[in-house]
Design an enzyme around this catalytic site. Structure first.
Site, PDB file in Angstrom:
ATOM      1  CD  GLU A 103      36.456  39.196  30.922  1.00 26.24           C
ATOM      2  OE1 GLU A 103      37.310  39.768  30.248  1.00 26.24           O
ATOM      3  OE2 GLU A 103      36.528  39.118  32.155  1.00 26.24           O
ATOM      4  CB  CYS A 116      35.064  30.172  35.579  1.00 24.33           C
ATOM      5  SG  CYS A 116      34.509  31.432  36.720  1.00 24.33           S
ATOM      6  CB  CYS A 123      27.942  42.056  39.897  1.00 22.55           C
ATOM      7  SG  CYS A 123      27.285  41.155  41.319  1.00 22.55           S
ATOM      8  CB  CYS A 127      31.795  42.235  46.747  1.00 18.98           C
ATOM      9  SG  CYS A 127      30.350  41.194  47.049  1.00 18.98           S
ATOM     10  CB  CYS A 130      34.332  41.891  43.355  1.00 19.65           C
ATOM     11  SG  CYS A 130      33.893  40.997  41.847  1.00 19.65           S
ATOM     12  CB  CYS A 365      38.826  34.639  41.852  1.00 14.08           C
ATOM     13  SG  CYS A 365      38.519  32.936  41.911  1.00 14.08           S
TER      14      CYS A 365
HETATM   15  N1  SAH Z   1      28.642  36.544  42.879  1.00 18.55           N
HETATM   16  C1  SAH Z   1      29.079  35.226  43.170  1.00 18.55           C
HETATM   17  C2  SAH Z   1      29.983  34.580  42.144  1.00 18.55           C
HETATM   18  C3  SAH Z   1      31.045  35.414  41.475  1.00 18.55           C
HETATM   19  S1  SAH Z   1      32.577  35.718  42.207  1.00 18.55           S
HETATM   20  C4  SAH Z   1      29.758  35.222  44.527  1.00 18.55           C
HETATM   21  O1  SAH Z   1      29.925  36.280  45.116  1.00 18.55           O
HETATM   22  O2  SAH Z   1      30.073  34.157  45.029  1.00 18.55           O
HETATM   23  C5  SAH Z   1      33.475  34.245  42.428  1.00 18.55           C
HETATM   24  C6  SAH Z   1      34.397  34.319  43.660  1.00 18.55           C
HETATM   25  O3  SAH Z   1      35.531  35.201  43.451  1.00 18.55           O
HETATM   26  C7  SAH Z   1      33.670  34.865  44.874  1.00 18.55           C
HETATM   27  O4  SAH Z   1      33.999  34.133  46.017  1.00 18.55           O
HETATM   28  C8  SAH Z   1      34.231  36.251  44.963  1.00 18.55           C
HETATM   29  O5  SAH Z   1      34.071  36.793  46.238  1.00 18.55           O
HETATM   30  C9  SAH Z   1      35.679  36.038  44.579  1.00 18.55           C
HETATM   31  N2  SAH Z   1      36.373  37.277  44.241  1.00 18.55           N
HETATM   32  C10 SAH Z   1      35.830  38.428  43.807  1.00 18.55           C
HETATM   33  N3  SAH Z   1      36.795  39.358  43.602  1.00 18.55           N
HETATM   34  C11 SAH Z   1      37.964  38.766  43.913  1.00 18.55           C
HETATM   35  C12 SAH Z   1      39.320  39.207  43.844  1.00 18.55           C
HETATM   36  N4  SAH Z   1      39.642  40.425  43.406  1.00 18.55           N
HETATM   37  N5  SAH Z   1      40.282  38.342  44.208  1.00 18.55           N
HETATM   38  C13 SAH Z   1      39.956  37.080  44.607  1.00 18.55           C
HETATM   39  N6  SAH Z   1      38.696  36.604  44.652  1.00 18.55           N
HETATM   40  C14 SAH Z   1      37.709  37.448  44.314  1.00 18.55           C
END
Ligand code: SAH
Length: 391
Positions: A103, A116, A123, A127, A130, A365
Site C-alpha cells: 500500500e 507514505c 515486515c 513489532c 503493528c 500509521c
Molecule cells: N519500519 C519502519 C517504518 C514503518 S512504520 C519503522 O518502524 O519506523 C511507520 C511508523 O508507524 C513507525 O513509527 C511505527 O512504529 C508506527 N506504527 C506501527 N504500528 C502502529 C500503530 N498500530 N499505530 C500507530 N503507529 C504505528
C-alpha cells in the site's frame, strides 16, 4: 545491475528505467550507444513530466527512442484499488505479484502533500503493535517499485486534478496541474526500509536528484525501527531526514514492543542517531512514540524519555495508537497523550502529537496490513471486477 542484462537483446527482459538512479541510467544509455547526458533528458521526461512512452520524448534521437522501445520500459506498480478517506487521505493497494499486495498513502495538508511509501511487502521485525508485522515478511520491493509509488501517485493525483478542472466550466482539459502534489515523501509505509538497503538507497537518490523528483533532503524522511549498522551505512550514502521508532524509554519495555531492540539496545541506537546527524549536518532526529494505553504513556515514562533525549537535537512525535483487528493494545486517552507531551516539553524536549489521518480507511500509521489478495478474486474475462481482500 540491470544494464548488464542487455547483452542479448532478444533474450533480455526490458529494463525498467524507474529502477535506475542517474549513474546506472547513464551506463545503460551508453550501452545503447547514447551519450550519458541523454540520461538527464530521459529523467526529466519520466519524473518531471510523468511520461512513460519513449515515442513522446521528442528531444531524443529517433534511433535511441527506437532502441529504448525494444529494450526498456517505464513501469510503475499496478493499482488494484483506491480508497479515499473523508479527510482527503487516499490509499492505493498495489500489486506485488499474483497473491500479494502493498500500500501507499497520500496525505494532503494545506501547505504540503505527503506520500507514505512502502519498502517491503510485509515486515520481518515483528513489532507487537503493528498490523504489518502480523502478515510476516514476504519480500523486498525493488527500486522501481519504491520510486514507482511516487511516480504513480503524481500521475494519479494530476489526473484527478485535471478531471476536477475540466468539470469546472471553461477549463482547459489538456493543461498540466500548476504544481506538484507530492511535496514530501516518507518511508513509513509497510516494511523496514533499512532491511532493504540495496533498493532503498537508489530510490532516495532519485527522489533527491535535480533531474528526478528534485525534493529537498528535508522533505524526504526515512523511518527505521533501529537497525543500527545500517544507520551508519546510511550516513555514508545519503542525507535525508531520519525518523526512529523509539516507542519506549527503557530497554526492558522496548525489547517487548520493538524486538530488534534485543540486538541493538537504546544506547547504541541513540549513538547511531547522533552520528547520523553529525555526518549529515542534519537538524534533528524525529523519534516516533506510539501511545499505548497503560503501557508506555505514564508521566514517569515521559520523564525517562526526556532523560534520554535532553540536550540532543531531537523531536518526539507522539502517535496515538491506531487499532487493528486482533490487537491487544488500546490507544491512550487524549488527556494522557497531552500530559505526556506537556511533561516532555517541561523537561526541555520538543514534542508534537501526530493527528491520525485516514483511519476510516485503515490508512493510518501501522494499519497498512498489505492484505493477501484472495485467490478467489472475481474475474470477468481477463478483467478483474472485484478484488477480495482479507486482513
Ligand atoms: N519500519 C519502519 C517504518 C514503518 S512504520 C519503522 O518502524 O519506523 C511507520 C511508523 O508507524 C513507525 O513509527 C511505527 O512504529 C508506527 N506504527 C506501527 N504500528 C502502529 C500503530 N498500530 N499505530 C500507530 N503507529 C504505528
Amino acid at each position: 545491475m540491470p544494464a548488464a542484462a542487455i547483452t542479448d537483446p532478444a533474450a533480455a527482459e526490458r529494463t525498467n528505467l524507474l529502477g535506475l538512479a542517474r549513474p546506472d541510467l547513464e551506463a545503460f544509455i551508453e550501452q545503447l550507444g547514447g551519450k550519458p547526458f541523454r540520461a538527464r533528458q530521459l529523467m526529466s521526461w519520466i519524473y518531471k513530466r510523468g511520461v512513460d512512452s519513449f515515442a513522446g520524448m521528442t528531444d531524443l534521437a529517433k534511433q535511441l527512442r527506437a532502441r529504448l522501445d525494444t529494450l526498456a520500459e517505464v513501469r510503475a506498480p499496478e493499482i488494484l484499488s483506491v480508497r479515499r478517506s473523508a479527510d482527503g487521505t487516499c490509499k492505493w493497494l498495489l500489486r506485488a505479484d499474483a497473491s500479494q499486495a502493498f500500500e501507499m498513502v497520500f496525505i494532503p495538508e494545506p501547505d504540503r502533500g505527503t506520500l507514505c511509501v512502502s519498502s517491503q511487502v510485509g515486515c520481518a521485525l515483528d513489532c507487537s503493535f503493528c498490523a504489518t508485522a502480523q502478515q510476516g515478511f514476504n519480500r523486498n520491493l525493488c527500486t522501481a517499485e519504491i520510486i514507482g509509488q511516487v511516480w504513480l501517485a503524481e500521475r494519479e493525483l494530476a489526473r484527478e486534478a485535471r478531471g476536477a478542472r475540466t468539470a469546472r466550466a471553461g477549463a482547459d482539459p489538456g493543461a498540466r496541474p500548476e504544481e506538484r502534489q507530492v511535496t514530501n515523501v516518507v518511508l513509513m509505509g509497510m516494511g523496514e526500509p533499512l532491511a532493504n538497503f540495496r533498493n532503498v538507497v537508489p530510490a532516495l537518490s532519485i527522489l533527491l536528484d535535480d533531474f528526478g523528483f528534485d525534493l529537498s533532503r528535508r522533505r524526504v524522511t526515512l523511518s527505521t525501527s533501529g537497525l543500527v549498522p545500517q544507520i551508519y551505512r546510511l550516513a555514508e550514502e545519503t542525507n535525508v531526514a531520519l525518523a526512529v521508532s523509539l516507542h519506549a524509554p527503557d530497554d526492558a519495555l522496548r525489547n517487548e514492543l520493538v524486538p530488534i531492540n534485543r540486538k541493538h539496545p537504546i544506547a547504541e541506537l541513540l549513538d547511531a542517531c547522533w552520528h547520523y546527524l553529525d555526518e549529515q549536518n542534519g537538524r534533528s532526529v524525529t523519534f516516533e512514540y506510539v501511545m499505548l494505553d497503560g503501557v508506555n504513556d505514564s508521566p514517569a515514562q515521559a520523564r525517562s524519555l526526556a532523560q534520554l533525549l535532553k540536550g540532543h537535537p531531537a523531536k518526539v512525535n507522539l502517535i496515538p495508537f491506531n487499532p487493528f483487528p486482533g490487537t491487544r493494545y488500546r490507544r491512550s486517552p487524549a488527556h494522557q497523550i497531552q500530559r505526556f507531551r506537556d511533561e516532555l516539553i517541561r523537561q526541555g524536549v520538543l514534542a508534537t502529537v501526530r493527528r491520525p489521518r485516514g483511519d476510516d480507511i485503515d490508512a493510518a500509521c501501522g494499519q497498512l496490513a498489505g492484505r493477501v489478495i484472495d485467490r478467489t478474486t472475481v474475474r470477468l474475462g481477463a478483467k478483474v471486477i472485484g478484488v477480495a481482500v482479507h486482513p
